[in-house]
Design a protein around this motif. Structure first.
Motif, PDB file in Angstrom:
ATOM      1  N   LYS A 126       0.895  -1.467   0.033  1.00 16.43           N
ATOM      2  CA  LYS A 126       0.008   0.130   0.053  1.00 16.43           C
ATOM      3  C   LYS A 126       0.789   1.181   0.101  1.00 16.43           C
ATOM      4  O   LYS A 126       1.891   1.207   0.687  1.00 16.43           O
ATOM      5  N   GLY A 127       0.560   2.489  -0.957  1.00 16.01           N
ATOM      6  CA  GLY A 127       1.226   3.578  -1.005  1.00 16.01           C
ATOM      7  C   GLY A 127       2.264   3.604  -2.117  1.00 16.01           C
ATOM      8  O   GLY A 127       2.705   4.513  -2.404  1.00 16.01           O
ATOM      9  N   ASN A 128       2.558   2.378  -2.465  1.00 17.13           N
ATOM     10  CA  ASN A 128       3.549   2.421  -3.559  1.00 17.13           C
ATOM     11  C   ASN A 128       3.083   2.738  -4.946  1.00 17.13           C
ATOM     12  O   ASN A 128       1.861   2.608  -5.069  1.00 17.13           O
ATOM     13  N   THR A 129       3.604   3.181  -5.956  1.00 19.78           N
ATOM     14  CA  THR A 129       3.244   3.625  -7.120  1.00 19.78           C
ATOM     15  C   THR A 129       3.483   2.161  -8.204  1.00 19.78           C
ATOM     16  O   THR A 129       4.816   1.892  -8.032  1.00 19.78           O
ATOM     17  N   MET A 130       2.656   1.818  -8.734  1.00 16.61           N
ATOM     18  CA  MET A 130       2.863   0.813  -9.602  1.00 16.61           C
ATOM     19  C   MET A 130       2.557   1.320 -11.111  1.00 16.61           C
ATOM     20  O   MET A 130       1.644   1.858 -11.421  1.00 16.61           O
ATOM     21  N   SER A 131       3.437   0.704 -12.217  1.00 17.18           N
ATOM     22  CA  SER A 131       2.949   0.881 -13.811  1.00 17.18           C
ATOM     23  C   SER A 131       3.551  -0.293 -14.305  1.00 17.18           C
ATOM     24  O   SER A 131       4.765  -0.421 -14.403  1.00 17.18           O
ATOM     25  N   HIS A 132       2.584  -1.640 -14.675  1.00 10.83           N
ATOM     26  CA  HIS A 132       3.157  -2.561 -15.348  1.00 10.83           C
ATOM     27  C   HIS A 132       3.364  -2.260 -16.744  1.00 10.83           C
ATOM     28  O   HIS A 132       2.908  -1.434 -17.538  1.00 10.83           O
ATOM     29  N   LYS A 133       4.200  -3.157 -17.264  1.00 12.23           N
ATOM     30  CA  LYS A 133       4.583  -3.344 -18.601  1.00 12.23           C
ATOM     31  C   LYS A 133       4.234  -4.662 -19.171  1.00 12.23           C
ATOM     32  O   LYS A 133       4.688  -5.439 -18.438  1.00 12.23           O
TER      33      LYS A 133
END
Length: 171
Positions: A126-133
């Motif tokens: 929680k609180g982390n930023t994710m951006s999947h590829k």
């Protein structure tokens, strides 16, 4: 059942069950259990139109491509980088090997918009930023095994499993 024997359920680690399910040995065992008309044994391969590899297996994308005909769509679990060392295009990554040997083509990759997580997940908190590829590709048939498990064309046994490559992803 209206369509018997169309779905098969495999329990266990997909890193082990995928190669087993795709092997001709498993299919021959299944056929021996079900008598064919005129006592003839058929060799056939199970085929899917869309394949999805898991990011936790070292060879599942390779296993899927080797056992699928030309024109099958391949995708894999979303990663935080396309240059990871296991799945996509980093050193010794599966997709890199498949691309470099001409096993897949028409590769198209996507990046999701950044998203701040509102709860904990298995691979992030929680609180982390994710951006999947993630990517899609089409199998060429060049690396497809025949029904006896031998590579077709000019592919040599074990070629896809050989280590090598550099750290830079090709574009």
């Amino acid at each position: 059942a209206k369509y018997p024997n169309r779905l098969h359920h495999f329990v266990g680690d997909s890193c082990r069950t995928v190669p087993t399910m795709l092997s001709t040995e498993w299919q021959q065992q299944q056929q021996q259990q079900q008598e064919q008309p005129n006592n003839q044994q058929r060799q056939e391969r199970y085929q899917c139109d869309l394949l999805h590899g898991s990011s936790l297996c070292r060879s599942d994308n390779i296993d899927l491509v080797e056992n699928s005909p030309c024109g099958t769509l391949l995708t894999s679990t979303a990663m935080n980088s396309l240059t990871d060392k296991a799945v996509y295009f980093g050193k010794n990554a599966q997709w890199r090997k498949l691309r470099d040997l001409g096993c897949i083509s028409n590769i198209t990759c996507f990046t999701e918009e950044d998203m701040v997580l509102d709860r904990d997940f298995v691979f992030n908190t929680k609180g982390n930023t994710m951006s999947h590829k993630f990517c899609f590709a089409v199998t060429t048939g060049k690396c497809q095994k025949d029904l006896n498990g031998a590579a077709q064309g000019k592919m040599k046994k074990g070629m896809l499993r050989k280590e090598g490559g550099d750290d830079e992803a090709k574009s």
